[in-house]
Design a protein around this motif. Structure first.
Motif, PDB file in Angstrom:
ATOM      1  N   TYR A  77       0.865  -1.169  -0.123  1.00 39.81           N
ATOM      2  CA  TYR A  77      -0.019  -0.120   0.109  1.00 39.81           C
ATOM      3  C   TYR A  77       0.894   1.246  -0.056  1.00 39.81           C
ATOM      4  O   TYR A  77       0.625   2.149  -0.649  1.00 39.81           O
ATOM      5  CB  TYR A  77      -0.857   0.020   1.218  1.00 39.81           C
ATOM      6  N   LEU A  78       1.860   1.208   0.782  1.00 41.82           N
ATOM      7  CA  LEU A  78       2.652   2.498   1.022  1.00 41.82           C
ATOM      8  C   LEU A  78       3.561   2.840   0.012  1.00 41.82           C
ATOM      9  O   LEU A  78       3.843   3.988  -0.354  1.00 41.82           O
ATOM     10  CB  LEU A  78       3.550   2.335   2.087  1.00 41.82           C
ATOM     11  N   ASN A  79       4.199   1.841  -0.834  1.00 41.60           N
ATOM     12  CA  ASN A  79       5.357   2.048  -2.053  1.00 41.60           C
ATOM     13  C   ASN A  79       4.594   3.096  -3.032  1.00 41.60           C
ATOM     14  O   ASN A  79       5.392   4.181  -3.428  1.00 41.60           O
ATOM     15  CB  ASN A  79       5.820   0.681  -2.483  1.00 41.60           C
ATOM     16  N   PRO A  80       3.293   2.828  -3.577  1.00 37.53           N
ATOM     17  CA  PRO A  80       2.872   3.825  -4.467  1.00 37.53           C
ATOM     18  C   PRO A  80       2.701   5.210  -3.977  1.00 37.53           C
ATOM     19  O   PRO A  80       2.813   6.370  -4.549  1.00 37.53           O
ATOM     20  CB  PRO A  80       1.551   3.383  -4.946  1.00 37.53           C
ATOM     21  N   LEU A  81       2.357   5.301  -2.692  1.00 38.26           N
ATOM     22  CA  LEU A  81       2.252   6.709  -2.115  1.00 38.26           C
ATOM     23  C   LEU A  81       3.431   7.586  -2.167  1.00 38.26           C
ATOM     24  O   LEU A  81       3.687   8.669  -2.055  1.00 38.26           O
ATOM     25  CB  LEU A  81       1.531   6.694  -0.574  1.00 38.26           C
TER      26      LEU A  81
ATOM     27  N   SER B  69       5.836   7.564  -3.919  1.00 37.18           N
ATOM     28  CA  SER B  69       6.212   8.168  -5.369  1.00 37.18           C
ATOM     29  C   SER B  69       5.355   9.457  -5.705  1.00 37.18           C
ATOM     30  O   SER B  69       5.560  10.192  -6.672  1.00 37.18           O
ATOM     31  CB  SER B  69       6.227   7.171  -6.509  1.00 37.18           C
ATOM     32  N   CYS B  70       4.172   9.787  -4.687  1.00 34.64           N
ATOM     33  CA  CYS B  70       3.531  10.809  -4.972  1.00 34.64           C
ATOM     34  C   CYS B  70       4.029  12.074  -4.436  1.00 34.64           C
ATOM     35  O   CYS B  70       4.428  11.873  -3.359  1.00 34.64           O
ATOM     36  CB  CYS B  70       2.152  10.592  -4.471  1.00 34.64           C
TER      37      CYS B  70
ATOM     38  N   ALA C  20       5.267  13.063   6.950  1.00 36.21           N
ATOM     39  CA  ALA C  20       5.945  14.227   7.076  1.00 36.21           C
ATOM     40  C   ALA C  20       6.089  15.221   5.926  1.00 36.21           C
ATOM     41  O   ALA C  20       6.061  16.513   5.730  1.00 36.21           O
ATOM     42  CB  ALA C  20       7.544  14.075   7.670  1.00 36.21           C
ATOM     43  N   ARG C  21       6.630  14.412   4.643  1.00 37.03           N
ATOM     44  CA  ARG C  21       6.455  15.085   3.331  1.00 37.03           C
ATOM     45  C   ARG C  21       5.389  15.788   3.072  1.00 37.03           C
ATOM     46  O   ARG C  21       5.477  16.927   2.435  1.00 37.03           O
ATOM     47  CB  ARG C  21       7.243  14.156   2.360  1.00 37.03           C
ATOM     48  N   SER C  22       4.369  15.195   3.099  1.00 42.22           N
ATOM     49  CA  SER C  22       3.105  15.684   2.764  1.00 42.22           C
ATOM     50  C   SER C  22       2.678  16.830   3.588  1.00 42.22           C
ATOM     51  O   SER C  22       1.897  17.702   3.262  1.00 42.22           O
ATOM     52  CB  SER C  22       1.885  14.629   2.733  1.00 42.22           C
ATOM     53  N   GLY C  23       3.023  16.876   4.744  1.00 41.35           N
ATOM     54  CA  GLY C  23       2.776  17.934   6.045  1.00 41.35           C
ATOM     55  C   GLY C  23       1.397  18.515   5.681  1.00 41.35           C
ATOM     56  O   GLY C  23       0.165  18.068   5.606  1.00 41.35           O
TER      57      GLY C  23
ATOM     58  N   ASN D  19      -5.437   9.817 -13.108  1.00 47.07           N
ATOM     59  CA  ASN D  19      -4.661  10.864 -13.383  1.00 47.07           C
ATOM     60  C   ASN D  19      -3.767  11.713 -12.479  1.00 47.07           C
ATOM     61  O   ASN D  19      -3.458  12.782 -12.454  1.00 47.07           O
ATOM     62  CB  ASN D  19      -5.212  11.782 -14.511  1.00 47.07           C
ATOM     63  N   ARG D  20      -4.544  11.223 -11.015  1.00 44.17           N
ATOM     64  CA  ARG D  20      -4.225  12.052  -9.969  1.00 44.17           C
ATOM     65  C   ARG D  20      -4.073  13.413  -9.791  1.00 44.17           C
ATOM     66  O   ARG D  20      -3.269  14.184  -9.871  1.00 44.17           O
ATOM     67  CB  ARG D  20      -2.615  11.656  -9.574  1.00 44.17           C
ATOM     68  N   HIS D  21      -5.348  13.934 -10.298  1.00 42.02           N
ATOM     69  CA  HIS D  21      -5.569  15.357  -9.969  1.00 42.02           C
ATOM     70  C   HIS D  21      -7.189  15.612  -9.708  1.00 42.02           C
ATOM     71  O   HIS D  21      -7.782  14.745  -9.864  1.00 42.02           O
ATOM     72  CB  HIS D  21      -5.301  16.018 -11.583  1.00 42.02           C
TER      73      HIS D  21
END
Length: 164
Positions: free
Chosen positions: A26-30, A32-33, A98-101, A128-130
């Motif tokens: 589950y985590l690996n694709p997140l 890369s976002c 933390a990166r998404s904060g 399309n992630r938008h």
């Protein structure tokens, strides 16, 4: 304890390994976002809490296995491999959060539930992630559903789990 007991403990340990593997899947694709939306941040927080809760149970099962086995070097190696994956997954999840904060991407706001207008609603396009506007039409039920889910994120819903 006899051989049957050790087999049960090893099966329990395998269950913990599977949970960590599923969490990493589950985590690996997140990872890369560049930015996560609020729904993704919320779900990741929930999953991280759940994965953190399993460690003490794993430690208990693994300790029992180590105490039963005559040659425990193999079991210590099992522990080390599990802990490397487990703590790496937890650290990665915390880093992604933390990166998404506070820069979590757009998501539906619970305030929009009271002022529903099919012309003013947007949705997150997972492909399309938008964020995209919703045009009135046959898909409006789906968007009303997403608003309801967003307004009550703690409600358990098998339909939502199946599409995420």
């Amino acid at each position: 304890m006899d051989k049957a007991d050790i087999k049960v403990l090893i099966k329990q340990r395998a269950t913990f390994k599977t949970k960590v593997t599923q969490f990493l899947t589950y985590l690996n694709p997140l990872n890369s976002c560049p930015n996560l939306n609020r729904l993704q941040v919320s779900e990741l927080n929930i999953r991280l809490t759940k994965i953190e809760e399993i460690y003490s149970d794993y430690d208990s099962v693994q300790s029992d296995i180590e105490n039963i086995c005559e040659i425990s070097e193999e079991q210590y190696a099992e522990r080390e491999a599990f802990e490397t994956r487990y703590f790496g997954a937890v650290a990665l999840a915390r880093e992604v959060l933390a990166r998404s904060g506070n820069s979590a991407g757009p998501a539906l706001d619970s305030r929009s539930v009271g002022s529903f207008s099919p012309h003013s609603i947007t949705f997150f396009d997972w492909t399309n992630r938008h964020v995209a506007p919703i045009s009135p039409g046959p898909r409006i039920y789906c968007h009303k559903y997403l608003i309801a889910v967003h307004a009550h994120p703690t409600a358990e819903d098998p339909f939502l789990e199946s599409i995420l």
